[in-house]
Write an enzyme that holds these catalytic residues in place. Structure first.
Site, mmCIF file in Angstrom:
data_model
loop_
_atom_site.group_PDB
_atom_site.id
_atom_site.type_symbol
_atom_site.label_atom_id
_atom_site.label_comp_id
_atom_site.label_asym_id
_atom_site.label_seq_id
_atom_site.Cartn_x
_atom_site.Cartn_y
_atom_site.Cartn_z
ATOM 1 N N LYS A 83 0.850 -1.194 0.000
ATOM 2 C CA LYS A 83 0.000 0.000 0.000
ATOM 3 C C LYS A 83 0.885 1.244 0.000
ATOM 4 O O LYS A 83 1.811 1.363 0.816
ATOM 5 C CB LYS A 83 -0.878 -0.046 1.261
ATOM 6 C CG LYS A 83 -2.162 0.718 1.180
ATOM 7 C CD LYS A 83 -3.023 0.347 2.386
ATOM 8 C CE LYS A 83 -4.290 1.152 2.451
ATOM 9 N NZ LYS A 83 -5.019 0.889 3.694
HETATM 10 O O1 G3P Z 1 -9.112 1.988 4.666
HETATM 11 C C1 G3P Z 1 -9.000 3.294 5.103
HETATM 12 C C2 G3P Z 1 -9.829 3.465 6.313
HETATM 13 O O2 G3P Z 1 -9.269 2.767 7.374
HETATM 14 C C3 G3P Z 1 -10.047 4.843 6.721
HETATM 15 O O3 G3P Z 1 -11.211 4.819 7.448
HETATM 16 O O4 G3P Z 1 -12.835 5.616 9.048
HETATM 17 O O5 G3P Z 1 -10.398 6.148 9.351
HETATM 18 O O6 G3P Z 1 -11.720 7.253 7.556
HETATM 19 P P1 G3P Z 1 -11.548 6.026 8.400
#
Ligand code: G3P
Length: 217
Positions: A83
Site C-alpha cells: 500500500k
Molecule cells: O481503509 C482506510 C480506512 O481505514 C479509513 O477509514 O474511518 O479512518 O476514515 P476512516
C-alpha cells in the site's frame, strides 16, 4: 462486490473469516497502532488466516524508502499487497512495483483525477476514502461513481476499493455504484445481517414452533 475487512485485529479477522465474510484485509498505520502489535508479525499472522489480498502500507515518504519497505513487506507472504500513498512519489513507486509483478494499493485517494493517475500507474487497487469526504460535507459516494465511469471509459483494470466505509448505507451505495471491493470495519460487516423485522419474525416463529410441541430431530 468483495468484502475486505479494515482492521489489524486478528481475532476480528478470524471471527469474520469463520463466517465466510472475508475476501481480503486492509491495514494502515493507524490500525497497526490501534492493534498495539508489531507490524510485520501481525501482518504475517493475518496472511496465515486469510488467503485473499492483505494490504500492508509503507511508512516512508521518499522513493528509496518506499521501495525498500515495500520490498520487505512484499516478501512476508504471497498475498501481500503493498500500500502506497497517493503522492507523485507513491505513484512512481507503484510503477516500479507493478513492473516487478508486486500487487499495489494506492491509498488516500480523494478525487477522480487522483484515481486516474493511479490507474495510469498500473495500480492493482485504488482506495478512495468516502467517509472522510462525507466528514467535510462532500459526497463520498459520488467519488466512487465518478471513478467507476472513468475506469469504464478507458477499460482500466485497476480495482476500485472503496475505503473509509463507515455505515451499512455506505456499503449499499458503493455496491450500487459498482465498486469492485469495499473495505469495511468488522462491526459494520456483521451489522449488515441485522434487520428489526428479521428479529421480530424469528421471535414469532420460535414462539409458534414451541406451541406445536413438535421436534424436528
Ligand atoms: O481503509 C482506510 C480506512 O481505514 C479509513 O477509514 O474511518 O479512518 O476514515 P476512516
Amino acid at each position: 462486490m468483495k468484502f475486505f475487512v479494515d482492521t489489524a485485529n486478528v481475532s476480528e479477522i478470524q471471527e469474520l473469516s469463520d463466517y465466510g465474510l472475508v475476501d481480503g484485509v486492509t491495514t494502515n498505520p493507524s490500525l497497526i497502532a490501534k492493534s498495539g502489535r508489531n507490524f510485520k508479525e501481525v501482518v504475517a499472522e493475518i496472511c496465515k488466516i486469510v488467503s485473499g489480498p492483505v494490504s500492508a502500507e509503507v511508512a516512508a515518504l521518499d522513493y528509496d524508502g518506499m521501495i525498500a519497505e515495500g520490498t520487505v513487506l512484499s516478501k512476508i507472504a504471497p498475498n501481500i499487497v503493498v500500500k502506497l500513498p497517493l503522492t507523485l512519489i507513491g505513484l512512481k513507486a507503484c510503477r516500479a512495483f507493478v513492473s516487478q509483478g508486486v500487487k499495489t494499493n494506492v491509498t488516500l485517494c480523494f478525487s477522480p483525477n487522483q484515481a486516474l493517475l493511479a490507474a495510469k500507474a498500473g495500480a492493482t487497487y485504488i482506495s478512495p476514502f468516502l467517509g472522510r469526504l462525507d466528514d467535510i460535507h462532500l459526497d463520498g459516494v459520488q467519488l466512487i461513481r465518478d471513478i467507476r465511469k472513468i475506469y469504464d471509459n478507458y477499460q482500466f483494470k485497476t480495482q476500485i476499493l472503496s475505503a473509509s466505509v463507515r455505515t451499512a448505507n455506505h456499503v449499499k451505495e458503493v455496491a450500487l455504484a459498482g465498486s469492485d471491493v469495499a473495505t469495511v470495519p468488522a462491526a459494520v460487516i456483521k451489522g449488515l445481517a441485522n434487520h428489526v423485522l428479521t428479529d421480530r419474525g424469528l421471535e414469532q416463529f420460535v414462539k409458534d414452533w414451541k406451541s406445536t410441541g413438535q421436534s424436528i430431530l
